[in-house]
Design a protein around this motif. Structure first.
Motif, PDB file in Angstrom:
ATOM      1  N   ASN A   1      21.657  28.963   5.715  1.00 30.41           N
ATOM      2  CA  ASN A   1      20.606  29.073   7.172  1.00 30.41           C
ATOM      3  C   ASN A   1      19.376  28.271   7.021  1.00 30.41           C
ATOM      4  O   ASN A   1      18.873  27.417   7.745  1.00 30.41           O
TER       5      ASN A   1
ATOM      6  N   ALA B   1      20.327  24.243   7.770  1.00 22.35           N
ATOM      7  CA  ALA B   1      20.597  24.326   9.212  1.00 22.35           C
ATOM      8  C   ALA B   1      19.149  24.354   9.817  1.00 22.35           C
ATOM      9  O   ALA B   1      19.000  23.466  10.710  1.00 22.35           O
ATOM     10  N   LYS B   2      18.116  25.050   9.395  1.00 25.41           N
ATOM     11  CA  LYS B   2      16.698  24.972   9.890  1.00 25.41           C
ATOM     12  C   LYS B   2      16.220  23.713   9.508  1.00 25.41           C
ATOM     13  O   LYS B   2      15.457  23.166  10.423  1.00 25.41           O
TER      14      LYS B   2
ATOM     15  N   TRP C   1      25.214  17.723   8.622  1.00 23.66           N
ATOM     16  CA  TRP C   1      25.951  18.917   9.144  1.00 23.66           C
ATOM     17  C   TRP C   1      27.429  18.748   8.613  1.00 23.66           C
ATOM     18  O   TRP C   1      27.802  19.849   8.170  1.00 23.66           O
TER      19      TRP C   1
ATOM     20  N   MET D   1      25.053  28.618  11.861  1.00 21.06           N
ATOM     21  CA  MET D   1      25.265  27.040  11.878  1.00 21.06           C
ATOM     22  C   MET D   1      25.587  26.461  13.057  1.00 21.06           C
ATOM     23  O   MET D   1      25.103  25.253  13.481  1.00 21.06           O
ATOM     24  N   GLU D   2      26.722  26.858  13.724  1.00 18.10           N
ATOM     25  CA  GLU D   2      27.227  26.370  15.155  1.00 18.10           C
ATOM     26  C   GLU D   2      26.142  26.505  15.955  1.00 18.10           C
ATOM     27  O   GLU D   2      25.993  25.479  16.818  1.00 18.10           O
TER      28      GLU D   2
ATOM     29  N   VAL E   1      22.754  26.795  15.759  1.00 21.37           N
ATOM     30  CA  VAL E   1      21.800  25.829  15.718  1.00 21.37           C
ATOM     31  C   VAL E   1      22.129  24.408  15.844  1.00 21.37           C
ATOM     32  O   VAL E   1      21.461  23.384  16.719  1.00 21.37           O
ATOM     33  N   ARG E   2      23.452  23.677  15.349  1.00 19.64           N
ATOM     34  CA  ARG E   2      23.990  22.545  15.810  1.00 19.64           C
ATOM     35  C   ARG E   2      24.202  22.349  17.071  1.00 19.64           C
ATOM     36  O   ARG E   2      23.780  21.317  17.890  1.00 19.64           O
TER      37      ARG E   2
END
Length: 287
Positions: free
Chosen positions: A159, A162-163, A235, A272-273, A275-276
């Protein structure tokens, strides 16, 4: 380049002429028969002496005995990376011909830490007997708690990757990806090798022998987890890690009769999805 025999003759010759040096030990890869031999192997040497003081940061002695290194580090004399302050002095030296000696000089008695070692010289005949050991990096069988903790740490730290990508904080995202997350991936891949080789092989430090032991498809997947600084590639690497970890963790769990938390994996994948996809939406709206 001097041969290994020539280097050992130099190392032992210095010790034999010096009354203060009572024993010589060789550790590291050259003491480990399981480690592939090549010209890049260091000579990890320990001189056991009566008194360390004459050798403490003594470059005159180094030059006279070994010749002047082309590159060296003296950890006990450094401030940036604090030394152990255990009373020993260490010279890390690379010589003009490419040979490297990591020399520790100590007055402390030998302590067996499990690392392969060979006694090269024992003047007093009272050096502790060292049993032949397996590779220091042999894969160790995990218990269920250790396995579960590895899974938890891997999924949680993703996480932060991702951030970091979302905030355009490159160094933070890379540190999370290539340290905290990768450490757990390497640990899981190590166990994967272990369960398929009855925990009787070594993957080397940091999994440097993965190419030898992992199935080709897993090794190719592992290579894809090393991205450049492009956000899209980062990613891709993060999701590749997630996929590779999940697949190998399930195999390890199955072989060791452990449970695997699928919901934990689904949770981080969803985050993750999210955020992306949010980032992609922001980019589309700003265009």
């Amino acid at each position: 380049m001097r041969t290994p025999d020539q280097m050992l003759k130099l190392i032992l010759g210095i010790a034999e002429k010096d009354e203060t040096i009572r024993a010589v030990l060789m550790t590291g890869s050259r003491a480990n028969e399981d480690c592939p031999a090549d010209v890049y192997q260091d000579f990890d040497i320990v001189y056991f002496v009566r008194d360390v003081k004459p050798y403490w940061d003594n470059m005159t002695w180094i030059k006279e005995q070994f010749g002047m290194p082309s590159l060296m580090q003296k950890p006990e004399s450094m401030k940036l990376i604090p030394p152990d302050h255990d009373g020993s002095y260490i010279y890390l030296m690379i010589f003009p011909d490419g040979n490297r000696i990591d020399l520790q000089i100590t007055a402390d008695p030998y302590v067996d830490d499990g690392e392969p070692a060979i006694v090269l010289l024992d003047k007093d005949g009272d050096f502790p007997k060292i049993e032949k050991k397996k590779d220091f990096w042999y894969v160790k069988r995990p218990d269920h708690k250790i396995f579960s903790d590895c899974c938890s740490e891997f999924h949680w730290c993703l996480n932060n990757v991702a951030k970091g990508i979302a905030r355009d904080e490159l160094s933070y995202a890379m540190e999370q990806l290539n340290h905290y997350v990768r450490d757990m991936l390497i640990l899981m891949l190590t166990w994967y090798v272990g369960v398929h080789h009855d925990f009787s092989v070594s993957v080397g430090k940091n999994g440097k022998y993965f190419k030898k032991f992992l199935p080709k498809r897993y090794y190719q997947s592992f290579l894809k987890t090393y991205p450049d600084a492009d956000d899209g590639h980062m990613w891709e690497a993060a999701f590749e890690m997630l996929s590779l970890f999940g697949e190998t963790a399930r195999e390890v769990a199955g072989e060791l009769c452990f449970g695997y938390d699928d919901e934990q994996e689904k949770g981080i994948e969803q985050y993750m999805e999210q955020v992306r996809n949010g980032l992609e939406k922001q980019k589309e709206e700003s265009e």
